[in-house]
Design a protein around this motif. Structure first.
Motif, PDB file in Angstrom:
ATOM      1  N   UNK A  24       0.859  -1.248  -0.075  1.00 26.65           N
ATOM      2  CA  UNK A  24       0.000   0.130  -0.127  1.00 26.65           C
ATOM      3  C   UNK A  24       0.950   1.348   0.121  1.00 26.65           C
ATOM      4  N   UNK A  25       2.177   1.179   0.644  1.00 26.24           N
ATOM      5  CA  UNK A  25       2.866   2.429   0.727  1.00 26.24           C
ATOM      6  C   UNK A  25       3.229   2.543  -0.744  1.00 26.24           C
ATOM      7  N   UNK A  26       3.891   1.507  -1.238  1.00 26.36           N
ATOM      8  CA  UNK A  26       4.304   1.584  -2.761  1.00 26.36           C
ATOM      9  C   UNK A  26       3.518   2.201  -3.714  1.00 26.36           C
ATOM     10  N   UNK A  27       2.135   2.132  -3.172  1.00 27.20           N
ATOM     11  CA  UNK A  27       0.959   2.718  -4.130  1.00 27.20           C
ATOM     12  C   UNK A  27       0.759   4.084  -3.603  1.00 27.20           C
ATOM     13  N   UNK A  28       1.227   4.474  -2.894  1.00 30.13           N
ATOM     14  CA  UNK A  28       1.007   5.957  -2.454  1.00 30.13           C
ATOM     15  C   UNK A  28      -0.039   5.894  -1.144  1.00 30.13           C
ATOM     16  N   UNK A  45      -1.430   3.430 -10.375  1.00 31.07           N
ATOM     17  CA  UNK A  45      -0.943   2.496  -9.528  1.00 31.07           C
ATOM     18  C   UNK A  45      -0.292   1.229  -9.795  1.00 31.07           C
ATOM     19  N   UNK A  46      -0.713   0.726 -11.107  1.00 34.74           N
ATOM     20  CA  UNK A  46       0.226  -0.431 -11.339  1.00 34.74           C
ATOM     21  C   UNK A  46       1.472  -0.068 -11.740  1.00 34.74           C
ATOM     22  N   UNK A  47       1.668   1.049 -12.388  1.00 30.21           N
ATOM     23  CA  UNK A  47       2.993   1.783 -12.710  1.00 30.21           C
ATOM     24  C   UNK A  47       3.921   1.860 -11.508  1.00 30.21           C
ATOM     25  N   UNK A  48       3.227   2.480 -10.619  1.00 28.94           N
ATOM     26  CA  UNK A  48       3.876   2.884  -9.113  1.00 28.94           C
ATOM     27  C   UNK A  48       4.225   1.477  -8.581  1.00 28.94           C
ATOM     28  N   UNK A  90      -0.820  -7.338  -8.322  1.00 29.52           N
ATOM     29  CA  UNK A  90      -0.491  -6.630  -9.656  1.00 29.52           C
ATOM     30  C   UNK A  90      -1.444  -7.425 -10.774  1.00 29.52           C
ATOM     31  N   UNK A  91      -1.251  -8.770 -10.917  1.00 26.73           N
ATOM     32  CA  UNK A  91      -2.333  -9.356 -11.900  1.00 26.73           C
ATOM     33  C   UNK A  91      -3.572  -9.008 -11.602  1.00 26.73           C
ATOM     34  N   UNK A  92      -4.133  -9.053 -10.342  1.00 25.74           N
ATOM     35  CA  UNK A  92      -5.519  -8.634  -9.850  1.00 25.74           C
ATOM     36  C   UNK A  92      -5.842  -7.127 -10.479  1.00 25.74           C
ATOM     37  N   UNK A  93      -5.007  -6.474 -10.384  1.00 25.20           N
ATOM     38  CA  UNK A  93      -5.176  -5.028 -10.708  1.00 25.20           C
ATOM     39  C   UNK A  93      -5.282  -4.785 -12.085  1.00 25.20           C
ATOM     40  N   UNK A  94      -4.422  -5.546 -12.799  1.00 26.39           N
ATOM     41  CA  UNK A  94      -4.336  -5.617 -14.405  1.00 26.39           C
ATOM     42  C   UNK A  94      -5.956  -6.127 -14.936  1.00 26.39           C
TER      43      UNK A  94
END
Length: 107
Positions: A24-28, A45-48, A90-94
Motif C-alpha cells: 500500500x505504501x508503494x501505491x502511495x 497504481x500499477x506503474x507505481x 498486480x495481476x488482479x489490478x491488471x
C-alpha cells in the motif's frame, strides 16, 4: 491482520499485514483496515507498484555488486521477495483494469 484484496475481475489476493502495508505504501496509500483502488486510478497504481518492485530489485543488486567488488560472499535474499509478494495483486489490478472494476479490501 490480513489484507484481502477483492475485485469482480478475479480471485481474492490475501497478504499478511507487513506485506500489505508495504505494498500500500508503494501505491502511495496509507495502510488502513479498508480501502479502495478505483478502476480509473489503476494504470498509475500499477506503474507505481512496478516501479517500487524494480527499485527493490535494483537496491538488492547494488548490494550484490558491492559484495563482489569487496571480495565478500554474495548476499542472498531472505524469505520472499517484494516481487513475489506484490505480483498477485498486480495481476488482479491488471484484470480489474481490463474489466473496469475497482479493487477493495476490508469491506
Amino acid at each position: 491482520m490480513l489484507y484481502r484484496f477483492k475485485s469482480k475481475a478475479g480471485a481474492d489476493v490475501v497478504m499478511m499485514a507487513e506485506s500489505g502495508d508495504a505494498v500500500l505504501r508503494l501505491l502511495g496509500r496509507s495502510p488502513a483496515p479498508q480501502g479502495i483502488l478505483e478502476a480509473g486510478a489503476l494504470p498509475g497504481l500499477i506503474q507505481a507498484l512496478e516501479a517500487g518492485v524494480a527499485d527493490d530489485e535494483a537496491q538488492f543488486q547494488r548490494g550484490v555488486d558491492a559484495a563482489k567488488a569487496a571480495g565478500e560472499p554474495e548476499p542472498r535474499r531472505q524469505g520472499v521477495s517484494l516481487r513475489q509478494r506484490a505480483w498477485p495483486l498486480r495481476e488482479l489490478m491488471q484484470r480489474s483494469l481490463k474489466e473496469n472494476a475497482d479493487v477493495v479490501w476490508g469491506v
